[in-house]
Write a protein that holds these residues in place. Sequence first.
Motif, PDB file in Angstrom:
ATOM      1  N   VAL A 138       0.839  -1.209   0.000  1.00 60.76           N
ATOM      2  CA  VAL A 138       0.000   0.000   0.000  1.00 60.76           C
ATOM      3  C   VAL A 138       0.871   1.255   0.000  1.00 60.76           C
ATOM      4  O   VAL A 138       0.670   2.173  -0.801  1.00 60.76           O
ATOM      5  N   ILE A 139       1.865   1.302   0.872  1.00 65.55           N
ATOM      6  CA  ILE A 139       2.744   2.479   0.942  1.00 65.55           C
ATOM      7  C   ILE A 139       3.518   2.639  -0.360  1.00 65.55           C
ATOM      8  O   ILE A 139       3.640   3.747  -0.888  1.00 65.55           O
ATOM      9  N   GLY A 140       4.017   1.556  -0.910  1.00 67.36           N
ATOM     10  CA  GLY A 140       4.725   1.619  -2.187  1.00 67.36           C
ATOM     11  C   GLY A 140       3.833   2.121  -3.310  1.00 67.36           C
ATOM     12  O   GLY A 140       4.258   2.926  -4.147  1.00 67.36           O
ATOM     13  N   SER A 141       2.589   1.658  -3.336  1.00 70.11           N
ATOM     14  CA  SER A 141       1.645   2.116  -4.363  1.00 70.11           C
ATOM     15  C   SER A 141       1.364   3.603  -4.237  1.00 70.11           C
ATOM     16  O   SER A 141       1.312   4.325  -5.239  1.00 70.11           O
ATOM     17  N   LEU A 142       1.184   4.067  -3.003  1.00 69.69           N
ATOM     18  CA  LEU A 142       0.945   5.499  -2.789  1.00 69.69           C
ATOM     19  C   LEU A 142       2.153   6.330  -3.205  1.00 69.69           C
ATOM     20  O   LEU A 142       2.009   7.406  -3.801  1.00 69.69           O
ATOM     21  N   MET A 143       3.346   5.841  -2.919  1.00 62.11           N
ATOM     22  CA  MET A 143       4.556   6.557  -3.324  1.00 62.11           C
ATOM     23  C   MET A 143       4.660   6.605  -4.846  1.00 62.11           C
ATOM     24  O   MET A 143       5.036   7.628  -5.425  1.00 62.11           O
ATOM     25  N   LEU A 144       4.314   5.505  -5.519  1.00 63.86           N
ATOM     26  CA  LEU A 144       4.346   5.465  -6.982  1.00 63.86           C
ATOM     27  C   LEU A 144       3.332   6.454  -7.559  1.00 63.86           C
ATOM     28  O   LEU A 144       3.640   7.193  -8.497  1.00 63.86           O
ATOM     29  N   LEU A 145       2.137   6.503  -6.996  1.00 61.44           N
ATOM     30  CA  LEU A 145       1.138   7.466  -7.459  1.00 61.44           C
ATOM     31  C   LEU A 145       1.611   8.902  -7.248  1.00 61.44           C
ATOM     32  O   LEU A 145       1.419   9.769  -8.102  1.00 61.44           O
ATOM     33  N   GLY A 146       2.247   9.159  -6.123  1.00 59.91           N
ATOM     34  CA  GLY A 146       2.790  10.493  -5.864  1.00 59.91           C
ATOM     35  C   GLY A 146       3.861  10.866  -6.867  1.00 59.91           C
ATOM     36  O   GLY A 146       3.907  11.998  -7.357  1.00 59.91           O
ATOM     37  N   LEU A 147       4.709   9.915  -7.211  1.00 58.87           N
ATOM     38  CA  LEU A 147       5.760  10.164  -8.202  1.00 58.87           C
ATOM     39  C   LEU A 147       5.151  10.450  -9.575  1.00 58.87           C
ATOM     40  O   LEU A 147       5.566  11.384 -10.261  1.00 58.87           O
ATOM     41  N   ILE A 148       4.163   9.678  -9.954  1.00 59.23           N
ATOM     42  CA  ILE A 148       3.499   9.901 -11.250  1.00 59.23           C
ATOM     43  C   ILE A 148       2.856  11.283 -11.266  1.00 59.23           C
ATOM     44  O   ILE A 148       2.980  12.022 -12.241  1.00 59.23           O
ATOM     45  N   ALA A 149       2.181  11.654 -10.185  1.00 64.40           N
ATOM     46  CA  ALA A 149       1.552  12.978 -10.121  1.00 64.40           C
ATOM     47  C   ALA A 149       2.598  14.087 -10.169  1.00 64.40           C
ATOM     48  O   ALA A 149       2.406  15.105 -10.824  1.00 64.40           O
ATOM     49  N   ALA A 150       3.725  13.877  -9.496  1.00 62.81           N
ATOM     50  CA  ALA A 150       4.780  14.898  -9.477  1.00 62.81           C
ATOM     51  C   ALA A 150       5.354  15.134 -10.870  1.00 62.81           C
ATOM     52  O   ALA A 150       5.797  16.234 -11.184  1.00 62.81           O
ATOM     53  N   VAL A 151       5.324  14.123 -11.711  1.00 64.65           N
ATOM     54  CA  VAL A 151       5.830  14.271 -13.082  1.00 64.65           C
ATOM     55  C   VAL A 151       4.722  14.751 -14.015  1.00 64.65           C
ATOM     56  O   VAL A 151       4.932  15.650 -14.830  1.00 64.65           O
ATOM     57  N   ALA A 152       3.536  14.180 -13.896  1.00 63.33           N
ATOM     58  CA  ALA A 152       2.462  14.452 -14.858  1.00 63.33           C
ATOM     59  C   ALA A 152       1.864  15.853 -14.716  1.00 63.33           C
ATOM     60  O   ALA A 152       1.557  16.493 -15.719  1.00 63.33           O
ATOM     61  N   ILE A 153       1.694  16.340 -13.507  1.00 62.37           N
ATOM     62  CA  ILE A 153       1.034  17.640 -13.313  1.00 62.37           C
ATOM     63  C   ILE A 153       1.832  18.780 -13.934  1.00 62.37           C
ATOM     64  O   ILE A 153       1.271  19.580 -14.681  1.00 62.37           O
ATOM     65  N   PRO A 154       3.149  18.880 -13.695  1.00 63.10           N
ATOM     66  CA  PRO A 154       3.883  19.964 -14.370  1.00 63.10           C
ATOM     67  C   PRO A 154       3.859  19.850 -15.899  1.00 63.10           C
ATOM     68  O   PRO A 154       3.790  20.858 -16.599  1.00 63.10           O
ATOM     69  N   ILE A 155       3.902  18.626 -16.412  1.00 62.63           N
ATOM     70  CA  ILE A 155       3.842  18.453 -17.867  1.00 62.63           C
ATOM     71  C   ILE A 155       2.501  18.956 -18.374  1.00 62.63           C
ATOM     72  O   ILE A 155       2.426  19.677 -19.374  1.00 62.63           O
ATOM     73  N   PHE A 156       1.412  18.577 -17.688  1.00 57.37           N
ATOM     74  CA  PHE A 156       0.086  19.035 -18.096  1.00 57.37           C
ATOM     75  C   PHE A 156      -0.007  20.553 -18.057  1.00 57.37           C
ATOM     76  O   PHE A 156      -0.504  21.184 -18.989  1.00 57.37           O
ATOM     77  N   LEU A 157       0.474  21.165 -16.969  1.00 58.60           N
ATOM     78  CA  LEU A 157       0.387  22.618 -16.846  1.00 58.60           C
ATOM     79  C   LEU A 157       1.212  23.316 -17.916  1.00 58.60           C
ATOM     80  O   LEU A 157       0.806  24.352 -18.452  1.00 58.60           O
ATOM     81  N   ASN A 158       2.368  22.757 -18.260  1.00 56.72           N
ATOM     82  CA  ASN A 158       3.195  23.338 -19.307  1.00 56.72           C
ATOM     83  C   ASN A 158       2.476  23.249 -20.659  1.00 56.72           C
ATOM     84  O   ASN A 158       2.510  24.195 -21.453  1.00 56.72           O
ATOM     85  N   GLN A 159       1.823  22.131 -20.924  1.00 54.96           N
ATOM     86  CA  GLN A 159       1.085  21.979 -22.181  1.00 54.96           C
ATOM     87  C   GLN A 159      -0.095  22.945 -22.227  1.00 54.96           C
ATOM     88  O   GLN A 159      -0.403  23.510 -23.272  1.00 54.96           O
ATOM     89  N   GLN A 160      -0.748  23.153 -21.099  1.00 55.50           N
ATOM     90  CA  GLN A 160      -1.864  24.090 -21.035  1.00 55.50           C
ATOM     91  C   GLN A 160      -1.366  25.509 -21.321  1.00 55.50           C
ATOM     92  O   GLN A 160      -1.990  26.258 -22.061  1.00 55.50           O
ATOM     93  N   HIS A 161      -0.206  25.870 -20.756  1.00 50.60           N
ATOM     94  CA  HIS A 161       0.381  27.193 -20.982  1.00 50.60           C
ATOM     95  C   HIS A 161       0.715  27.369 -22.470  1.00 50.60           C
ATOM     96  O   HIS A 161       0.447  28.422 -23.054  1.00 50.60           O
ATOM     97  N   LYS A 162       1.280  26.332 -23.092  1.00 45.40           N
ATOM     98  CA  LYS A 162       1.617  26.396 -24.521  1.00 45.40           C
ATOM     99  C   LYS A 162       0.351  26.572 -25.368  1.00 45.40           C
ATOM    100  O   LYS A 162       0.359  27.316 -26.344  1.00 45.40           O
ATOM    101  N   ALA A 163      -0.730  25.892 -24.991  1.00 45.32           N
ATOM    102  CA  ALA A 163      -1.988  26.012 -25.737  1.00 45.32           C
ATOM    103  C   ALA A 163      -2.551  27.427 -25.619  1.00 45.32           C
ATOM    104  O   ALA A 163      -3.034  27.998 -26.610  1.00 45.32           O
ATOM    105  N   GLU A 164      -2.494  28.005 -24.420  1.00 45.18           N
ATOM    106  CA  GLU A 164      -2.985  29.379 -24.228  1.00 45.18           C
ATOM    107  C   GLU A 164      -2.168  30.360 -25.067  1.00 45.18           C
ATOM    108  O   GLU A 164      -2.711  31.280 -25.684  1.00 45.18           O
ATOM    109  N   ASP A 165      -0.855  30.171 -25.101  1.00 48.33           N
ATOM    110  CA  ASP A 165       0.003  31.055 -25.895  1.00 48.33           C
ATOM    111  C   ASP A 165      -0.283  30.897 -27.389  1.00 48.33           C
ATOM    112  O   ASP A 165      -0.306  31.884 -28.129  1.00 48.33           O
ATOM    113  N   ALA A 166      -0.506  29.672 -27.845  1.00 49.28           N
ATOM    114  CA  ALA A 166      -0.818  29.449 -29.258  1.00 49.28           C
ATOM    115  C   ALA A 166      -2.143  30.122 -29.636  1.00 49.28           C
ATOM    116  O   ALA A 166      -2.266  30.695 -30.728  1.00 49.28           O
ATOM    117  N   GLN A 167      -3.122  30.077 -28.729  1.00 49.78           N
ATOM    118  CA  GLN A 167      -4.401  30.746 -28.993  1.00 49.78           C
ATOM    119  C   GLN A 167      -4.207  32.256 -29.098  1.00 49.78           C
ATOM    120  O   GLN A 167      -4.787  32.903 -29.964  1.00 49.78           O
TER     121      GLN A 167
END
Length: 190
Positions: A64-93
Amino acid sequence: MEHTPPAGWYADPTMPGTMRYWDGAAWTQHVSPAPGASAVAVAPPAPRTGAGAAGKVLLALGIVIGSLMLLGLIAAVAIPIFLNQQHKAEDAQAQAAVAELGVAIATGFVEDPASDLPQLWQDTDGAVIVLYDGNWSETVAMPDGVTLGGASGGSTGFCVFVLSASGTGYQYNANSGVGVGTCGQGEDLS
């Protein structure tokens, strides 16, 4: 009646090639290398202490603890990537919107090269109204979050800029096209 072997040195059932001392009731911490060619009596296995249930609980807790740590790691990587892509889309618009405004202004100068820079204002619904010498107008839709910044110049050269949702200024210059900037007005927000 249970028969237990007498105290003595026996082959260690947990570590092949070693001997462990059996005190007649339990295994001790004393170990020694096993003699190479001697036959060794096999001692009874170490008694179970009931740690199996606790081990299963610890294993489940570790998973359980390992799974939660893995989810936290995925979120730590995915959220900044998503926000950067959102920023790029706003700039393109914003870049597309300022290009469309530039074309609308240039169209007015093609129709009447002697005219002044058209009046520009952003309506309450976000669209920019381009009014040419009070005779006719054109409406240019703006994406959400894109605001009109301003315009300057005339028929021989003009510049118009907008601000993206993130606050970056994008300009359309009649001589150089779309780029980052605010037509030299105020602080460059890029």
